[in-house]
Design a protein around this motif. Sequence first.
Motif, PDB file in Angstrom:
ATOM      1  N   ALA A 142       0.838  -1.201   0.000  1.00 56.94           N
ATOM      2  CA  ALA A 142       0.000   0.000   0.000  1.00 56.94           C
ATOM      3  C   ALA A 142       0.877   1.257   0.000  1.00 56.94           C
ATOM      4  O   ALA A 142       0.593   2.212  -0.738  1.00 56.94           O
ATOM      5  CB  ALA A 142      -0.931   0.000   1.210  1.00 56.94           C
ATOM      6  N   ARG A 143       1.942   1.267   0.789  1.00 57.31           N
ATOM      7  CA  ARG A 143       2.862   2.415   0.803  1.00 57.31           C
ATOM      8  C   ARG A 143       3.540   2.578  -0.556  1.00 57.31           C
ATOM      9  O   ARG A 143       3.693   3.692  -1.058  1.00 57.31           O
ATOM     10  CB  ARG A 143       3.887   2.282   1.922  1.00 57.31           C
ATOM     11  N   ALA A 144       3.935   1.466  -1.165  1.00 61.85           N
ATOM     12  CA  ALA A 144       4.581   1.536  -2.486  1.00 61.85           C
ATOM     13  C   ALA A 144       3.618   2.090  -3.534  1.00 61.85           C
ATOM     14  O   ALA A 144       3.999   2.930  -4.361  1.00 61.85           O
ATOM     15  CB  ALA A 144       5.094   0.161  -2.891  1.00 61.85           C
ATOM     16  N   ARG A 145       2.373   1.635  -3.526  1.00 61.08           N
ATOM     17  CA  ARG A 145       1.395   2.133  -4.498  1.00 61.08           C
ATOM     18  C   ARG A 145       1.095   3.609  -4.237  1.00 61.08           C
ATOM     19  O   ARG A 145       0.886   4.386  -5.169  1.00 61.08           O
ATOM     20  CB  ARG A 145       0.100   1.315  -4.444  1.00 61.08           C
ATOM     21  N   ALA A 146       1.038   4.006  -2.966  1.00 66.46           N
ATOM     22  CA  ALA A 146       0.805   5.420  -2.642  1.00 66.46           C
ATOM     23  C   ALA A 146       1.958   6.279  -3.150  1.00 66.46           C
ATOM     24  O   ALA A 146       1.733   7.369  -3.701  1.00 66.46           O
ATOM     25  CB  ALA A 146       0.619   5.598  -1.137  1.00 66.46           C
ATOM     26  N   THR A 147       3.169   5.802  -3.001  1.00 65.40           N
ATOM     27  CA  THR A 147       4.336   6.531  -3.517  1.00 65.40           C
ATOM     28  C   THR A 147       4.247   6.666  -5.031  1.00 65.40           C
ATOM     29  O   THR A 147       4.486   7.741  -5.594  1.00 65.40           O
ATOM     30  CB  THR A 147       5.637   5.802  -3.119  1.00 65.40           C
ATOM     31  N   ASP A 161      -6.790   4.428 -14.600  1.00 67.27           N
ATOM     32  CA  ASP A 161      -7.435   3.162 -14.943  1.00 67.27           C
ATOM     33  C   ASP A 161      -6.459   1.991 -14.764  1.00 67.27           C
ATOM     34  O   ASP A 161      -6.787   0.976 -14.150  1.00 67.27           O
ATOM     35  CB  ASP A 161      -7.939   3.174 -16.389  1.00 67.27           C
ATOM     36  N   ALA A 162      -5.248   2.157 -15.293  1.00 62.26           N
ATOM     37  CA  ALA A 162      -4.239   1.091 -15.172  1.00 62.26           C
ATOM     38  C   ALA A 162      -3.826   0.900 -13.711  1.00 62.26           C
ATOM     39  O   ALA A 162      -3.669  -0.236 -13.237  1.00 62.26           O
ATOM     40  CB  ALA A 162      -3.014   1.434 -16.027  1.00 62.26           C
ATOM     41  N   PHE A 163      -3.699   1.982 -12.995  1.00 63.97           N
ATOM     42  CA  PHE A 163      -3.318   1.925 -11.588  1.00 63.97           C
ATOM     43  C   PHE A 163      -4.378   1.158 -10.795  1.00 63.97           C
ATOM     44  O   PHE A 163      -4.057   0.254 -10.008  1.00 63.97           O
ATOM     45  CB  PHE A 163      -3.131   3.348 -11.038  1.00 63.97           C
ATOM     46  N   CYS A 164      -5.635   1.513 -10.972  1.00 65.84           N
ATOM     47  CA  CYS A 164      -6.722   0.859 -10.219  1.00 65.84           C
ATOM     48  C   CYS A 164      -6.824  -0.622 -10.573  1.00 65.84           C
ATOM     49  O   CYS A 164      -7.128  -1.445  -9.704  1.00 65.84           O
ATOM     50  CB  CYS A 164      -8.054   1.577 -10.447  1.00 65.84           C
ATOM     51  N   ALA A 165      -6.554  -0.972 -11.807  1.00 69.83           N
ATOM     52  CA  ALA A 165      -6.574  -2.384 -12.204  1.00 69.83           C
ATOM     53  C   ALA A 165      -5.497  -3.171 -11.442  1.00 69.83           C
ATOM     54  O   ALA A 165      -5.732  -4.313 -11.035  1.00 69.83           O
ATOM     55  CB  ALA A 165      -6.366  -2.523 -13.711  1.00 69.83           C
ATOM     56  N   ARG A 166      -4.351  -2.549 -11.225  1.00 75.47           N
ATOM     57  CA  ARG A 166      -3.274  -3.220 -10.482  1.00 75.47           C
ATOM     58  C   ARG A 166      -3.527  -3.256  -8.981  1.00 75.47           C
ATOM     59  O   ARG A 166      -3.156  -4.197  -8.311  1.00 75.47           O
ATOM     60  CB  ARG A 166      -1.934  -2.516 -10.746  1.00 75.47           C
ATOM     61  N   VAL A 167      -4.170  -2.205  -8.460  1.00 81.39           N
ATOM     62  CA  VAL A 167      -4.392  -2.136  -7.015  1.00 81.39           C
ATOM     63  C   VAL A 167      -5.454  -3.129  -6.587  1.00 81.39           C
ATOM     64  O   VAL A 167      -5.389  -3.682  -5.504  1.00 81.39           O
ATOM     65  CB  VAL A 167      -4.750  -0.687  -6.586  1.00 81.39           C
ATOM     66  N   GLY A 168      -6.443  -3.337  -7.445  1.00 81.03           N
ATOM     67  CA  GLY A 168      -7.363  -4.354  -6.993  1.00 81.03           C
ATOM     68  C   GLY A 168      -8.741  -4.261  -7.493  1.00 81.03           C
ATOM     69  O   GLY A 168      -9.604  -4.954  -7.147  1.00 81.03           O
TER      70      GLY A 168
END
Length: 189
Positions: A146-151, A182-189
């Motif tokens: 979660a910290r990595a994705r936030a960064t 869109d791509a980010f949200c697909a990777r996050v979950g």
Amino acid sequence: MADGERERLLRLVAAHVLEHGVTSLTLRGLAGAVGSNHRMLLYYFGSKEALVGEALRAVGDAWFPGFATAWAALERGEGPLRQDLQDVWSAIAAPGNAPFLRLFFEVFGQAARGDDRWAGVLGDIADWQRPAAARFTREGLAPAAARARATELVALWRGLQMTLLTTGDRTAVDGVQRQALDAFCARVG
């Protein structure tokens, strides 16, 4: 009385740095611009950097409250993740926020040069990741992920903010942001 004077000076300093920036700012010049003297500013704020840090927070709180509101809504999770993230970007990139973004990057650049006097400002800047990381953890990511994705997200948005400021092409920047989100949200979950 002293608290009232301190707040009055802070409001005046905030308005001054929003309009004129901080690069060539001196404490004496700032004091003159707000109708005070440098000793009073030191008395109330301790240093030019502490004063500028407080002024930046005051600018954000008073003139651009949508920033804090959008980040808080993201952290609380009031809607679908994709929409909450879009709301944060919309708050950050709102046309009226350009003066704040210019000031933000001006101070960010000075703080990033490694001058310890700006350490508090860097701490405030780094705090943008906290609400995103909290939300991503609630969405099911492990805390480190979660910290990595936030960064990643904050870095993307900072780059897009700079592009928006330098090109002025809101349509192109918003389009890139939507595709990336869109791509980010697909990777996050």
